[in-house]
Design an enzyme around this catalytic site. Structure first.
Site, PDB file in Angstrom:
ATOM      1  N   ASP A   1       0.953  -1.076   0.127  1.00  8.48           N
ATOM      2  CA  ASP A   1       0.026  -0.073   0.036  1.00  8.48           C
ATOM      3  C   ASP A   1       0.936   1.017   0.055  1.00  8.48           C
ATOM      4  OD1 ASP A   1      -2.214   1.679   0.109  1.00  8.48           O
ATOM      5  OD2 ASP A   1      -3.472   0.481   1.489  1.00  8.48           O
TER       6      ASP A   1
ATOM      7  N   GLU B   1     -10.476   6.227   4.623  1.00  6.49           N
ATOM      8  CA  GLU B   1      -9.798   5.556   5.528  1.00  6.49           C
ATOM      9  C   GLU B   1      -9.969   6.101   7.087  1.00  6.49           C
ATOM     10  OE1 GLU B   1      -5.805   4.750   4.088  1.00  6.49           O
ATOM     11  OE2 GLU B   1      -6.208   5.499   1.852  1.00  6.49           O
TER      12      GLU B   1
END
Length: 615
Positions: free
Chosen positions: A302, A506
């Site tokens: 990521d 997120e």
């Protein structure tokens, strides 16, 4: 005798020249096997890797930010991949401008010694959501998303999110299809087919990536491996505390499906499993994903994920991440540091060359499979696919099919509150989300965290949709948060209150209370206390708290989720042009203290159960 020796020497020189030509990339690159599409992918990979230096191999393993990708950087570091952060996309970046920018970067990649094309990537969470004028869906529609990505020159998307969200307090829950692994598996199968194309029945062997060549498909990325939807308390990037059986039966099944469908890549999660960072979990990445599940595509970190393995020790983090099985490292800004560190570790034998070769072979396998070597440049003719009318109609259909009717009381002589009349009524439209395209779309829209306003992209607000649906004889009045006096003097026959969550993404979306943000709660109470038929449309990425006293005031309640740019789909159902058919893909909880609650739990006491939906 001299003549014979001279002849033999001449033959030796010719033979050696041919030998050198066959083994020197500079001399033979033009006729190299890796450039011949008639050769098998295995032959092409082996041929190219024999020609690559260590720096060229590490360049293929490196993904940097576009803002750092100068011609010199592309050339000096042999960079093979780039992610596109949307927060720096100019507001009105046209498809043509996108294509010109990406093609220029591709030109720099192809000008390197071996001419290996770069792979340009972007997040596509609910459509091609960083491109102005794109179609924003309630959730990903694979084929349309692929076409709109290709319309801007993008060949690789960080999608789909195949997490199984088990706790709505998690800020990424709206990226997940459901709390039910079976439903997530089903959506994974169709989504990857839409992005990459249907894998042929006789295609190679299990685990080999598949991407249709041509102009309509993109490489997909299943994320985030694994257990990110099951962290304790729904904390983003947190710790999934669970036994292996739960991980294997709840969170792993969508990845098995993704691999069977030929997914090109898998992105690792920031989260941990029982205290061990996924980015450093060799048992799960190499042992399970690559070996047991036979995944042959590449594993990508990521955003700066490798840096977060151990904050104070970068060298250890690189070693742990690469050793765990990461093939491509998303290191947008500190790429020089990464390249320098990994090069040192390989040269000193800390990381074996076999690990580097495995990583590069996986990356090249995807590039060869998708036809990137034969067609590296974007086609400007694809620009018309961005935000096309066909895709907007598809998104409108998706809105109609995803809305869930949770309550629809009988209001006496008028009958059920929904559908609303188009003719001769006087309708009050209220709420922060009725006339706000940014709120409608949510996070991951033009910017990472999303934003407020109607000028962020092109689309139809719910208010505009209502106004265009009713007959001219119907009066529609809009007020964000109307006063009691305005409501009482207005003599409204019906009210539509549209409220919900403000955009987030997120960890910024982690929420421990899950209440409807103010002034939403106040607006619902003020309006529904004073209008005989009060419909509430809740715009949110997840179920929110609905206290009994609040629910009793509401005559009809619609869960609209995040409908995206096509608000007309909401009006289609409110006024009865289409029936409600949506069902809850996740449990609607009663109280936060009872979370997590999921279908199949022993003590399952929801407010609205999984699969609920009135018609």
């Amino acid at each position: 005798m001299a003549s014979t020796l001279f002849s033999l020497l001449a033959i030796f020189i010719i033979v050696m020249a041919e030998f050198v030509a066959g083994h020197d990339p500079e001399v033979s690159a033009a006729t190299a096997a890796y450039k011949d599409p008639s050769k098998s992918i295995r032959v092409r990979i082996n041929d190219l890797m024999e020609r690559m230096s260590l720096s060229e191999k590490i360049g293929q393993m490196t993904q940097i930010d576009r803002s750092r990708a100068t011609t010199d950087v592309m050339s000096n570091y042999c960079i093979g991949n780039q992610p596109k952060p949307g927060d720096r996309t100019p507001h009105n970046f046209s498809s043509r401008k996108w294509i010109m920018t990406i093609n220029k970067l591709q030109e720099a990649a192809l000008a390197t010694r071996l001419g290996i094309p770069m792979l340009y990537a972007i997040d596509a969470v609910h459509g091609h959501n960083y491109a102005y004028r794109s179609t924003i869906f309630p959730h990903n529609i694979g084929a349309a998303t692929a076409l709109e990505a290709r319309a801007t020159g993008v060949r690789y998307v960080f999608s789909p999110t195949i997490a199984v969200c088990r706790d709505p307090r998690w800020g990424r829950c709206y990226e997940s299809y459901s709390e039910d692994p079976a439903l997530v598996k089903l959506m994974t199968e169709t989504m990857i087919a839409g992005l990459e194309g249907d894998i042929p029945p006789n295609y190679s062997i299990k685990g080999v990536p598949f991407v249709e060549t041509g102009q309509t498909k993109v490489a997909a990325c299943a994320k985030h491996f694994v257990g990110d939807g099951g962290t304790s308390g729904g904390v983003d990037r947190g710790n999934a505390e669970m036994p292996w059986k739960e991980l294997a039966t709840v969170h792993l099944p969508p990845y098995s499906t993704a691999i069977l469908k030929g997914v090109a890549s898998v992105m690792l999660s920031y989260s941990s499993w029982n205290g061990q960072k996924m980015h450093a979990n060799r048992r799960l990445v190499t042992g399970l994903l690559k070996t047991r599940l036979k995944f042959r595509g590449f594993v990508i970190s990521d955003f700066d994920g490798i840096d977060k393995i151990k904050d104070a020790n970068y060298s250890y983090s690189v070693e742990a991440g690469i050793s765990a099985g990461i093939d491509m490292v998303m290191t947008p800004y500190e790429f020089r540091k990464f390249i320098r560190t990994l090069t040192y570790q390989v040269e000193k034998g800390i990381i074996p060359m076999t690990r580097i070769d495995d990583a590069v072979a996986r990356i090249l396998r995807v590039k060869f499979t998708m036809g990137l070597f034969e067609n590296p440049y974007a086609d400007v003719e694809m620009g018309s696919q961005l935000g096309s009318e066909e895709h907007r109609e598809l998104a409108r259909e998706a809105v109609r099919k995803s809305l869930v009717l949770l309550k629809n009381d009988d209001t006496g002589r008028r009958g059920p509150s929904l559908p609303l009349p188009k003719y001769g009524a006087k309708i009050l439209v209220a709420g922060t989300h009725a006339n706000n395209l940014g709120y409608q779309c949510g996070g991951w829209t033009m910017q990472w965290q999303g934003q407020s306003g109607n000028n962020i992209t092109q689309g139809t607000t719910i208010l505009s949709a209502i106004a265009s649906t009713v007959d001219p004889s119907t009066e529609v009045l809009y007020s964000v948060d109307p006063s009691a006096e305005l409501i009482e003097l207005g003599n409204f026959s019906h009210a539509i209150v549209v409220v919900g969550e403000v955009p987030y993404a997120e960890f910024d979306g982690d929420n421990g209370n899950l209440t409807i943000p103010e002034p939403g709660l106040t607006t619902i109470s003020n309006v529904c206390d004073r209008v005989v038929s009060c419909v509430v449309v809740l715009v949110s990425g997840r179920p929110l708290v609905l206290e009994p006293h609040l629910l009793s005031k509401i005559h009809a309640l619609v869960a609209a989720w995040l409908p995206g740019t096509e608000g007309q789909g909401v009006a289609d159902l409110l006024f009865g042009d289409w029936p409600f058919t949506g069902r809850l893909p996740r449990t609607w909880f009663k109280r936060v203290v009872l979370l997590p609650i999921n279908v199949g739990d022993r003590n399952y006491l929801p407010l609205f159960p999984f699969g609920f939906g009135l018609t």
